[in-house]
Scaffold this motif. Sequence first.
Motif, PDB file in Angstrom:
ATOM      1  N   UNK A 108     -10.506   5.502  -3.673  1.00  0.00           N
ATOM      2  CA  UNK A 108      -9.099   5.222  -3.379  1.00  0.00           C
ATOM      3  C   UNK A 108      -8.955   4.096  -2.350  1.00  0.00           C
ATOM      4  N   UNK A 109      -9.823   4.104  -1.348  1.00  0.00           N
ATOM      5  CA  UNK A 109      -9.705   3.094  -0.289  1.00  0.00           C
ATOM      6  C   UNK A 109     -10.256   1.737  -0.736  1.00  0.00           C
ATOM      7  N   UNK A 114      -6.028   1.808  -1.127  1.00  0.00           N
ATOM      8  CA  UNK A 114      -5.106   2.747  -0.485  1.00  0.00           C
ATOM      9  C   UNK A 114      -5.435   2.854   1.003  1.00  0.00           C
ATOM     10  N   UNK A 115      -4.381   2.902   1.821  1.00  0.00           N
ATOM     11  CA  UNK A 115      -4.597   3.015   3.269  1.00  0.00           C
ATOM     12  C   UNK A 115      -4.321   4.437   3.751  1.00  0.00           C
ATOM     13  N   UNK A 200      -2.970  -0.971   1.405  1.00  0.00           N
ATOM     14  CA  UNK A 200      -3.325  -1.949   2.433  1.00  0.00           C
ATOM     15  C   UNK A 200      -2.274  -3.051   2.440  1.00  0.00           C
ATOM     16  N   UNK A 201      -2.020  -3.623   3.624  1.00  0.00           N
ATOM     17  CA  UNK A 201      -0.854  -4.516   3.753  1.00  0.00           C
ATOM     18  C   UNK A 201      -0.915  -5.744   2.855  1.00  0.00           C
TER      19      UNK A 201
ATOM     20  N   UNK B 110     -11.809  -6.274   0.555  1.00  0.00           N
ATOM     21  CA  UNK B 110     -11.714  -5.151  -0.373  1.00  0.00           C
ATOM     22  C   UNK B 110     -10.245  -4.821  -0.632  1.00  0.00           C
ATOM     23  N   UNK B 111      -9.858  -4.389  -1.812  1.00  0.00           N
ATOM     24  CA  UNK B 111     -10.674  -4.187  -3.006  1.00  0.00           C
ATOM     25  C   UNK B 111     -11.179  -5.525  -3.560  1.00  0.00           C
ATOM     26  N   UNK B 112     -12.440  -5.541  -3.930  1.00  0.00           N
ATOM     27  CA  UNK B 112     -13.062  -6.799  -4.355  1.00  0.00           C
ATOM     28  C   UNK B 112     -12.614  -7.164  -5.769  1.00  0.00           C
ATOM     29  N   UNK B 113     -12.223  -8.435  -5.916  1.00  0.00           N
ATOM     30  CA  UNK B 113     -11.867  -8.928  -7.255  1.00  0.00           C
ATOM     31  C   UNK B 113     -13.142  -9.457  -7.910  1.00  0.00           C
TER      32      UNK B 113
END
Lengths: 251, 126
Positions: A108-109, A114-115, A200-201, B110-113
């Motif tokens: 998820x992170x 996701x934060x 995440x922002x 992250x999240x890595x593309x």
Amino acid sequence: MSRDEETRPTSVSNTVLRGRVSELERQVADLQTGFEMQASGGEKALLEALQEALVRVEQVEKENQEFANMYVEVQEQNEALANLYVVSQRLHATFELEEVEQIVAEILAEMVGAEEFGLLVIDKSKNQLRVLAGESIHERLPKDSLPMGEGVIGDVAATGESFYFEPKSENEVKAHLPLATLPMKLNGTTVGVVVIYKLLSHKKSFSAIDYQILELVATHAASALVSARLHSTMGRKLKTMEGFLQLMKSK
Amino acid sequence: MSNVSNKNLLVVDDSATTRMLISLTLKKEGTYRITEVANGKEAVDKLGDQTVDCVLTDINMPHMNGLDLITYIRSQHSEPKVPIIVITTQGQEQSRDEGLAKGANAYLTKPISGPKLVSLVRELLA
């Protein structure tokens, strides 16, 4: 680098190709103007051949663009497959409950971005949901548990229907509703809920692949968690039985 | 185009999920040989054992973090310098900048593309 930049070599070729087509069109126009009055049969045939060639160049340019679009599409599908493969592999990599929780949190992170999120399981005996793991989830759900059917999370747990929310205004943001709430189902029975409150922002919303990852997590996390619980229970029972056998032998 | 095949990549991250995703994404691109380790200390051991053409490292890791790993690699004065890619999460901008200041060549968030990762590795190994 953006996806558009990924395809830059093809775009550059297209630009060059378009330049050549324009140049050839100008030349054809010149030829038509200059030769129409005095062109011989051979020259007229040449002109026609040139016009046909121009039509073919346009066709090739169109095909080229189609191939470029297909390449981007295949690249996106490849990325999606890689993500989904990793999710399913990781979720079934262990029978240890804590590790399963950690893996769900990692997915998820680090894959969805996701934060603030949580993993809740249903406690049937108390008819409530209990927080199992998550990130900053206790700030959102300070009580650690909530009744089935209460609020968005309780409703998702009771109905087994996913809930997604994309705030469009400041007021909607202030509503503090979860962005995604998915039931974790095993054989059609909801055993828990995955909830995401904040991304995440730098991530404004879920992408297409995020929805696929979330659905996969919801399905596979359920079986991984239940398997881990059963494994843990069996381990405890085995130890008890071994202890009992030792006791019998000593007597 | 330079040949980027048969290059040895070292992926350093305490998250097995991220390691697996990076490895899978790069493996399907060509013939990279990828070694995965969970922290800076294990990375230092691998660097002593084998030639590494590019290092992809997380920042926050147990035992030895990514910043210390970058410092170690750059203190080895190897020529040509091994390209280092820092992998950070949102909120680690200070660590990311510190990593770049210590000698990392680039960073990924992250999240890595997948496409970004592939093109960056290609670019640094070209």
